[in-house]
Design an enzyme around this catalytic site. Sequence first.
Site, mmCIF file in Angstrom:
data_model
loop_
_atom_site.group_PDB
_atom_site.id
_atom_site.type_symbol
_atom_site.label_atom_id
_atom_site.label_comp_id
_atom_site.label_asym_id
_atom_site.label_seq_id
_atom_site.Cartn_x
_atom_site.Cartn_y
_atom_site.Cartn_z
ATOM 1 N N ASN A 114 0.839 -1.199 0.000
ATOM 2 C CA ASN A 114 0.000 0.000 0.000
ATOM 3 C C ASN A 114 0.871 1.245 0.000
ATOM 4 O OD1 ASN A 114 -0.520 1.994 2.449
ATOM 5 N ND2 ASN A 114 0.211 0.049 3.327
ATOM 6 N N PHE A 118 -1.767 8.167 4.177
ATOM 7 C CA PHE A 118 -2.529 8.776 5.285
ATOM 8 C C PHE A 118 -3.766 9.525 4.774
ATOM 9 C CE2 PHE A 118 1.444 9.407 8.232
ATOM 10 C CZ PHE A 118 1.538 8.043 8.400
ATOM 11 N N SER A 181 5.645 5.066 8.735
ATOM 12 C CA SER A 181 5.059 4.757 7.438
ATOM 13 C C SER A 181 6.030 5.154 6.335
ATOM 14 C CB SER A 181 3.742 5.511 7.250
ATOM 15 O OG SER A 181 3.305 5.403 5.908
ATOM 16 N N ASN A 183 5.122 5.969 3.377
ATOM 17 C CA ASN A 183 4.335 6.628 2.327
ATOM 18 C C ASN A 183 4.174 8.131 2.503
ATOM 19 O OD1 ASN A 183 3.858 4.109 1.054
ATOM 20 N ND2 ASN A 183 2.282 3.674 2.575
ATOM 21 N N THR A 184 4.821 8.708 3.512
ATOM 22 C CA THR A 184 4.851 10.162 3.688
ATOM 23 C C THR A 184 6.298 10.609 3.612
ATOM 24 O OG1 THR A 184 2.856 10.201 5.061
ATOM 25 C CG2 THR A 184 4.348 12.071 5.265
ATOM 26 N N LYS A 215 5.190 3.883 17.224
ATOM 27 C CA LYS A 215 5.203 2.762 16.279
ATOM 28 C C LYS A 215 6.414 2.881 15.377
ATOM 29 C CE LYS A 215 2.225 0.194 13.103
ATOM 30 N NZ LYS A 215 0.853 0.075 12.572
ATOM 31 N N ASN A 244 5.636 -1.571 11.807
ATOM 32 C CA ASN A 244 4.869 -1.079 10.668
ATOM 33 C C ASN A 244 5.171 -1.934 9.429
ATOM 34 O OD1 ASN A 244 3.308 0.719 9.033
ATOM 35 N ND2 ASN A 244 3.921 2.428 10.342
#
Length: 340
Positions: A114, A118, A181, A183-184, A215, A244
């Site tokens: 994925n 967010f 994450s 993805n940022t 996390k 994560n």
Amino acid sequence: MYPLLFRTVLARMDPERAHHLAAAVIRLLGVAPFAAVARALTRPDPALRTEALGLRFDSPFGVAAGFDKDVRLAAGLGALGFGHVEVGTITAVPQPGNPRPRLFRLIPDRAVINRMGFNNGGAEAAAERLRRLRRRRTRPVVGVNIGKSRVVAVEDATADYVRSAQLLAPLADYLVVNVSSPNTPGLRGLQAVETLRPLLEAVRDAAGATPLLVKIAPDLADDEVQAIARLAVDLGLAGLIAANTTISREGLRTPGPIVLAAGEGGLSGAPLKLRAMAVLRLVRAVVPPEFVVISAGGVETAADVRERLAAGATLVQGYTAFLYRGPLWARQINRGLSRA
């Protein structure tokens, strides 16, 4: 029944569209009288009750952040037998996330890639839904996972996290700082201890009495994992979530062209199992017994949950296997744990 539905229908659909269809059913299960019927079928054995973070969990098994991004599914997920639901990741500023497609199944690996980014309606909207959820007589423990808004520069991340904490901590059973994450842009750089310390101190102060956890990513080096664990203890945090999604693509059975076509993003599911276990053991080796460690990554069966608990996890979370196991997944886990 669900495996047939998955093979013949859901596996042929865009994964994000399939998720939204499932979410509609789960929301319905959170509404009377459907919630009472679902709970009667899925209620965990009382022997599974777990005390942690000053809270009582009906089961040690819960849903990881990412499934219920906007506090819309928690009641239904609780009715399905999950002991807790971690909502989010929620950002101070509403954001649409990355362009679609951004969710990809790797079916031979029982995994998902994925790069959602967010996508959520922001902390103020989430706070209002949390207020309504707290008024319900029956609900699971609800944790709130917060992240950096994409429009905010990395150097201004602390103030952004603090804003989310101020809005959401008073309404959360526990709060999680997500700095892991992939993805940022720039987010994982916040895991460096010298950067992470002032951020966690500021969020801890903003969270007040609400238990605070951090996390981390599974891609950190072993010494970095343990350094963050020691930092969390030193700052008086309540716990840590390990771990994560991963940016690794090693050892996948899915054909390479399919993996390459999926592109960048975090990998979750069965391939993460071994590293998630290793990170759990690394953390537990350097934190005191009362420090809460929530294990996530590659969890699919009751045996997986038992293994994490035996390795020192206080609680266990899953997400990706929900796509492959279906709505009775939590009941299957809880029944398996009861038979242990």
